[in-house]
Design a protein around this motif. Structure first.
Motif, PDB file in Angstrom:
ATOM      1  N   GLY A 126       0.820  -1.203   0.000  1.00 55.05           N
ATOM      2  CA  GLY A 126       0.000   0.000   0.000  1.00 55.05           C
ATOM      3  C   GLY A 126       0.855   1.254   0.000  1.00 55.05           C
ATOM      4  O   GLY A 126       1.962   1.265   0.539  1.00 55.05           O
ATOM      5  N   LEU A 127       0.323   2.323  -0.614  1.00 54.91           N
ATOM      6  CA  LEU A 127       1.099   3.557  -0.710  1.00 54.91           C
ATOM      7  C   LEU A 127       1.381   4.142   0.674  1.00 54.91           C
ATOM      8  O   LEU A 127       2.468   4.671   0.922  1.00 54.91           O
ATOM      9  CB  LEU A 127       0.364   4.575  -1.583  1.00 54.91           C
ATOM     10  CG  LEU A 127       1.130   5.846  -1.938  1.00 54.91           C
ATOM     11  CD1 LEU A 127       2.459   5.521  -2.598  1.00 54.91           C
ATOM     12  CD2 LEU A 127       0.289   6.739  -2.845  1.00 54.91           C
ATOM     13  N   ALA A 128       0.426   4.056   1.572  1.00 50.28           N
ATOM     14  CA  ALA A 128       0.657   4.549   2.936  1.00 50.28           C
ATOM     15  C   ALA A 128       1.741   3.731   3.632  1.00 50.28           C
ATOM     16  O   ALA A 128       2.621   4.285   4.305  1.00 50.28           O
ATOM     17  CB  ALA A 128      -0.642   4.507   3.730  1.00 50.28           C
ATOM     18  N   SER A 129       1.689   2.409   3.470  1.00 52.71           N
ATOM     19  CA  SER A 129       2.714   1.552   4.081  1.00 52.71           C
ATOM     20  C   SER A 129       4.085   1.825   3.473  1.00 52.71           C
ATOM     21  O   SER A 129       5.096   1.877   4.193  1.00 52.71           O
ATOM     22  CB  SER A 129       2.340   0.083   3.900  1.00 52.71           C
ATOM     23  OG  SER A 129       1.094  -0.201   4.498  1.00 52.71           O
ATOM     24  N   VAL A 176       8.147   6.752  -5.013  1.00 58.10           N
ATOM     25  CA  VAL A 176       7.022   6.538  -5.927  1.00 58.10           C
ATOM     26  C   VAL A 176       7.458   5.702  -7.130  1.00 58.10           C
ATOM     27  O   VAL A 176       6.731   4.806  -7.571  1.00 58.10           O
ATOM     28  CB  VAL A 176       6.434   7.891  -6.362  1.00 58.10           C
ATOM     29  CG1 VAL A 176       5.368   7.683  -7.438  1.00 58.10           C
ATOM     30  CG2 VAL A 176       5.821   8.616  -5.174  1.00 58.10           C
ATOM     31  N   VAL A 177       8.641   5.973  -7.658  1.00 56.12           N
ATOM     32  CA  VAL A 177       9.138   5.175  -8.788  1.00 56.12           C
ATOM     33  C   VAL A 177       9.332   3.721  -8.363  1.00 56.12           C
ATOM     34  O   VAL A 177       8.959   2.791  -9.080  1.00 56.12           O
ATOM     35  CB  VAL A 177      10.449   5.770  -9.335  1.00 56.12           C
ATOM     36  CG1 VAL A 177      11.081   4.834 -10.359  1.00 56.12           C
ATOM     37  CG2 VAL A 177      10.189   7.140  -9.963  1.00 56.12           C
ATOM     38  N   TRP A 178       9.913   3.502  -7.193  1.00 57.94           N
ATOM     39  CA  TRP A 178      10.079   2.144  -6.657  1.00 57.94           C
ATOM     40  C   TRP A 178       8.731   1.453  -6.497  1.00 57.94           C
ATOM     41  O   TRP A 178       8.597   0.256  -6.775  1.00 57.94           O
ATOM     42  CB  TRP A 178      10.798   2.224  -5.315  1.00 57.94           C
ATOM     43  CG  TRP A 178      10.811   0.959  -4.528  1.00 57.94           C
ATOM     44  CD1 TRP A 178      11.643  -0.118  -4.703  1.00 57.94           C
ATOM     45  CD2 TRP A 178       9.941   0.620  -3.429  1.00 57.94           C
ATOM     46  NE1 TRP A 178      11.349  -1.098  -3.781  1.00 57.94           N
ATOM     47  CE2 TRP A 178      10.310  -0.674  -2.989  1.00 57.94           C
ATOM     48  CE3 TRP A 178       8.906   1.276  -2.780  1.00 57.94           C
ATOM     49  CZ2 TRP A 178       9.668  -1.314  -1.931  1.00 57.94           C
ATOM     50  CZ3 TRP A 178       8.268   0.641  -1.726  1.00 57.94           C
ATOM     51  CH2 TRP A 178       8.647  -0.634  -1.312  1.00 57.94           C
ATOM     52  N   LYS A 179       7.720   2.211  -6.105  1.00 61.34           N
ATOM     53  CA  LYS A 179       6.402   1.649  -5.841  1.00 61.34           C
ATOM     54  C   LYS A 179       5.604   1.392  -7.117  1.00 61.34           C
ATOM     55  O   LYS A 179       4.895   0.390  -7.242  1.00 61.34           O
ATOM     56  CB  LYS A 179       5.617   2.621  -4.931  1.00 61.34           C
ATOM     57  CG  LYS A 179       4.141   2.302  -4.751  1.00 61.34           C
ATOM     58  CD  LYS A 179       3.940   1.158  -3.792  1.00 61.34           C
ATOM     59  CE  LYS A 179       2.458   0.952  -3.501  1.00 61.34           C
ATOM     60  NZ  LYS A 179       1.679   0.538  -4.694  1.00 61.34           N
TER      61      LYS A 179
END
Length: 305
Positions: A126-129, A176-179
């Motif tokens: 998840g983005l929050a995590s 963000v790129v990693w995600k």
């Protein structure tokens, strides 16, 4: 011979009518969900945007007052400018990483399935995590990034990567790129795999270099895939909130406040619900216009013989 055909015509019409009702019955749950969770909230938000709507107290009709206010709101314009800058930078960064990765995992090679899985794994977080994870990684005392940069000789001492705008912005971009890059890679991979190998082989036999094949063959045949990937990337970047709220809290010096973060502050911190609703409608219009322009630009030239 004509009588059976005439007799069967009403039956054929009844079958068509029946199949039409069956089709509506199949899509009725989806229509209901879209209506309840999208159409009605948008209509209510539009109604709220025409009022001065405090958290406590009765709302008051002000017409287009909230929409006129945003043109003189320096903080909103600053948030819009920052969001635009962030969207451009992160979209370019994502595609710069995702395209080479898609080419890498598209070819059959040993352990290619493992590579695809490892690259895609951050997407399921998840983005929050992920934001919380990178807050810990960037911590100057207990994190891993600052000691690593110092050990590599890139910095003279341990730095708080989230203390200044440049390093904080770079940290958010890398996170963000990693995600997201793995997700974009999968989308681009489907487009690459849809290109007939005969065309690629013919271009190679004709002496086309890799860059020429990419420019004149791969990109034109991936128009629709690129449209999907671009719309998802740009839309997600414009709607960015979690990473700025969790990692930087809008700082340093309130220079990393995105549009959605600003809408959140206006609606749930300052309790200007009517103004927050107007900002939300304006953001929705911007997203629709950007998506339409992207689709139009990517369709230019499709009708050429």
């Amino acid at each position: 011979m004509t009588m059976p055909a005439i007799a069967s015509s009403p039956a054929r019409k009844r079958r068509r009518r029946s199949s039409g009702w069956q089709g509506l019955a199949y899509i009725a749950p989806a229509i209901a969900l879209v209506t309840v969770f999208f159409v009605l909230p948008v209509i209510f938000t539009l109604w709220m945007s025409l009022h001065r709507w405090p958290l406590l107290g009765a709302p008051r009709w002000i017409g287009l007052g909230n929409y006129l206010r945003m043109f003189d709101d320096a903080r909103f314009l600053a948030a819009l400018g920052f969001t635009t800058h962030y969207t451009v930078v992160v979209t370019i960064a994502i595609f710069a990483i995702a395209f080479p990765l898609a080419f890498f995992v598209e070819k059959q090679r040993p352990l290619v399935s493992t590579y695809r899985t490892v690259i895609f794994l951050p997407v399921v977080v998840g983005l929050a995590s992920a934001s919380l994870l990178w807050v810990w990684l960037a911590n100057v005392d207990s994190g891993l990034l600052s000691p690593l940069l110092q050990m590599l000789g890139l910095t003279e001492r341990r730095l708080n990567l989230l203390a200044t705008f440049d390093t904080a912005f770079l940290t958010v971009i890398v996170m963000v790129v990693w995600k997201i890059a793995g997700f974009t890679m999968i989308i681009l991979l489907t487009g690459l795999q849809a290109i007939p190998t005969e065309l690629t082989e013919a271009a190679r036999i004709d002496g086309a270099r890799p860059w020429q094949r990419f420019r004149h063959l791969t990109l034109p045949l991936m128009r629709r895939t690129l449209a999907l990937a671009l719309i998802l990337s740009i839309t997600g970047s414009i709607l960015a909130f979690d990473q700025f709220y969790i990692m930087t809290s809008g700082g340093p010096q309130n220079r990393m406040i995105s549009v959605v973060y600003y809408i959140f502050n206006q609606s749930f911190v300052s309790f200007n619900l009517g103004y927050g609703a107007a900002l939300s409608i304006a953001l929705l219009v911007i997203l629709v216009l950007i998506s339409v322009i992207q689709l139009w630009l990517l369709k230019v030239g499709d009708d050429r013989p």
